[in-house]
Motif scaffolding. Structure first.
Motif, short mmCIF file in Angstrom:
data_model
loop_
_atom_site.label_atom_id
_atom_site.label_comp_id
_atom_site.label_asym_id
_atom_site.label_seq_id
_atom_site.Cartn_x
_atom_site.Cartn_y
_atom_site.Cartn_z
N GLU A 132 50.33 39.73 47.53
CA GLU A 132 50.72 38.81 46.54
C GLU A 132 49.99 39.35 45.30
OE1 GLU A 132 48.51 34.64 45.89
OE2 GLU A 132 49.41 34.84 47.97
N ILE A 133 50.80 38.91 44.11
CA ILE A 133 50.52 39.12 42.77
C ILE A 133 50.27 38.21 42.03
CG2 ILE A 133 51.10 40.72 40.72
CD1 ILE A 133 52.62 42.57 42.81
N ARG A 134 49.28 38.04 41.44
CA ARG A 134 49.06 36.79 40.45
C ARG A 134 49.07 37.37 38.90
NH1 ARG A 134 44.38 33.74 43.98
NH2 ARG A 134 45.58 33.12 45.63
N ILE A 135 49.82 36.62 38.12
CA ILE A 135 49.90 36.96 36.80
C ILE A 135 49.05 35.89 36.00
CG2 ILE A 135 51.28 37.74 34.65
CD1 ILE A 135 53.36 38.52 37.05
N TYR A 136 48.01 36.18 35.23
CA TYR A 136 47.44 35.34 34.27
C TYR A 136 47.59 35.81 32.84
CZ TYR A 136 44.53 34.28 38.45
OH TYR A 136 44.14 33.77 39.61
N GLU A 137 47.35 34.87 31.89
CA GLU A 137 47.44 35.12 30.50
C GLU A 137 45.98 36.16 30.69
OE1 GLU A 137 46.69 31.60 28.25
OE2 GLU A 137 48.74 30.77 28.49
N ALA A 138 46.46 36.96 29.49
CA ALA A 138 45.59 38.26 29.48
C ALA A 138 43.70 37.74 29.54
CB ALA A 138 45.52 38.90 28.03
N LEU A 139 43.05 38.37 30.43
CA LEU A 139 41.76 38.06 30.71
C LEU A 139 40.77 39.17 30.10
CD1 LEU A 139 42.31 36.83 34.10
CD2 LEU A 139 41.79 35.35 32.19
N THR A 140 39.52 38.95 29.79
CA THR A 140 38.41 39.71 29.77
C THR A 140 37.34 39.73 30.88
OG1 THR A 140 37.11 38.42 28.26
CG2 THR A 140 38.78 39.38 27.29
N PHE A 141 36.44 40.45 30.85
CA PHE A 141 35.23 40.56 31.71
C PHE A 141 34.61 39.21 31.71
CE2 PHE A 141 36.11 45.01 32.09
CZ PHE A 141 35.88 45.17 33.67
N LYS A 142 34.53 38.62 30.47
CA LYS A 142 33.89 37.35 30.32
C LYS A 142 34.72 36.05 31.14
CE LYS A 142 32.00 38.33 25.81
NZ LYS A 142 32.17 38.06 24.41
N GLN A 143 35.87 36.47 31.66
CA GLN A 143 36.68 35.32 32.38
C GLN A 143 36.71 35.36 33.67
OE1 GLN A 143 39.89 35.94 29.37
NE2 GLN A 143 39.77 33.82 29.57
N VAL A 144 35.92 36.37 34.45
CA VAL A 144 36.01 36.83 35.99
C VAL A 144 34.61 36.84 36.43
CG1 VAL A 144 38.09 37.94 35.68
CG2 VAL A 144 36.30 39.30 35.31
N LYS A 145 34.56 36.54 37.74
CA LYS A 145 33.29 36.85 38.35
C LYS A 145 33.33 37.77 39.32
CE LYS A 145 31.85 32.05 37.39
NZ LYS A 145 31.60 30.78 37.86
N GLY A 146 32.37 38.46 39.97
CA GLY A 146 32.55 39.50 40.64
C GLY A 146 32.51 40.88 40.05
N GLU A 147 32.26 41.86 40.76
CA GLU A 147 32.25 43.14 40.13
C GLU A 147 33.66 43.80 40.47
OE1 GLU A 147 28.81 45.65 41.32
OE2 GLU A 147 27.67 44.11 41.57
N ALA A 148 34.07 44.54 39.25
CA ALA A 148 35.36 45.27 39.39
C ALA A 148 35.20 46.51 40.41
CB ALA A 148 35.36 46.20 38.03
N PRO A 149 36.04 46.51 41.17
CA PRO A 149 37.61 46.21 40.83
C PRO A 149 37.88 44.87 41.62
CG PRO A 149 37.55 48.31 42.51
CD PRO A 149 36.16 47.83 42.28
N LEU A 150 37.08 44.45 42.44
CA LEU A 150 37.21 43.27 43.27
C LEU A 150 36.57 42.11 42.60
CD1 LEU A 150 36.86 44.86 46.92
CD2 LEU A 150 39.33 43.83 45.51
N PHE A 151 37.23 41.09 42.16
CA PHE A 151 36.79 39.82 41.62
C PHE A 151 37.09 38.58 42.27
CE2 PHE A 151 38.50 43.01 38.24
CZ PHE A 151 37.24 42.99 37.57
N THR A 152 35.84 37.94 42.47
CA THR A 152 35.79 36.67 43.31
C THR A 152 36.61 35.36 42.56
OG1 THR A 152 33.68 36.17 42.57
CG2 THR A 152 33.83 37.49 44.51
N ALA A 153 36.41 35.04 41.19
CA ALA A 153 36.94 34.16 40.50
C ALA A 153 37.49 34.41 39.43
CB ALA A 153 36.00 33.14 40.43
N VAL A 154 38.55 33.75 38.87
CA VAL A 154 39.06 34.01 37.35
C VAL A 154 39.24 32.60 36.74
CG1 VAL A 154 41.31 34.28 36.25
CG2 VAL A 154 40.54 35.79 38.44
N GLU A 155 38.82 32.56 35.35
CA GLU A 155 38.62 31.51 34.49
C GLU A 155 39.73 31.66 33.63
OE1 GLU A 155 34.63 31.07 33.37
OE2 GLU A 155 33.93 30.69 35.22
N GLY A 156 40.97 31.50 33.96
CA GLY A 156 42.09 31.74 33.14
C GLY A 156 43.47 31.01 33.58
N LYS A 157 44.27 30.93 32.76
CA LYS A 157 45.44 30.51 33.02
C LYS A 157 46.60 31.05 34.06
CE LYS A 157 49.58 27.98 31.23
NZ LYS A 157 50.53 27.82 30.21
N LEU A 158 46.63 30.91 35.28
CA LEU A 158 47.77 31.46 36.20
C LEU A 158 49.03 31.12 35.58
CD1 LEU A 158 48.11 33.17 38.71
CD2 LEU A 158 48.46 30.67 40.02
#
Length: 154
Positions: A62-88
């Motif tokens: 499954e692939i999710r495409i969001y409006e462009a995100l920065t590190f300020k808009q995600v939670k977790g550590e790269a490369p695996l993120f636990t949450a995204v605060e952006g528009k899907l």
């Protein structure tokens, strides 16, 4: 006479080239993103005393495409993120050969694969802090191959 042979050779070569390009999974979209999802795991370093890795293989994801995100808009550590605060924008799925394609309007997007426990994987980052970003321009299909390698050692 050699000029005619060269033209005949080119006429035979062109159809073969077009067939090989179609097999590589070129998209049938006018504007958006396409690519292949590949899974890589194991020891990827060449070594005479280490077991050989299984290497890379294409996979469904499954692939999710969001409006462009920065590190300020995600939670977790790269490369695996636990949450995204952006528009899907869209959710799609790659096929059994790992190929995916998605029509998108002009804009910048961040693209993640969904991994176990719902974690989002992305391993490309630019100098502006954008995560796995692609920019779609008018009439362009952008190629983005995703190599999921969080279980690989280099």
């Amino acid at each position: 006479m050699t000029y005619i042979k060269k033209i005949a050779f080119l006429c035979l070569l062109l159809p073969l080239m077009s067939c090989s390009l179609q097999k590589e999974g070129l998209p049938k979209i006018k504007q958006g993103v396409f690519g292949t999802v590949t899974w890589v795991e194991g020891n990827m370093m060449p070594s005479p005393d280490a077991p050989e890795s299984a290497g890379a293989r294409t996979i469904e994801r499954e692939i999710r495409i969001y409006e462009a995100l920065t590190f300020k808009q995600v939670k977790g550590e790269a490369p695996l993120f636990t949450a995204v605060e952006g528009k899907l924008v869209k959710t799609i799925k790659s096929n059994a050969k790992g190929f995916f394609k998605c029509e998108l309007p002009v804009g910048s997007y961040s693209i993640f694969s969904v991994e176990s426990e719902g974690k989002l994987f992305a391993n490309n980052f630019d100098g502006n802090g954008l995560i796995n970003a692609v920019t779609v321009t008018q009439g362009e299909a952008v190629k983005l191959d995703i190599q999921i390698n969080y279980k690989a050692a280099y």
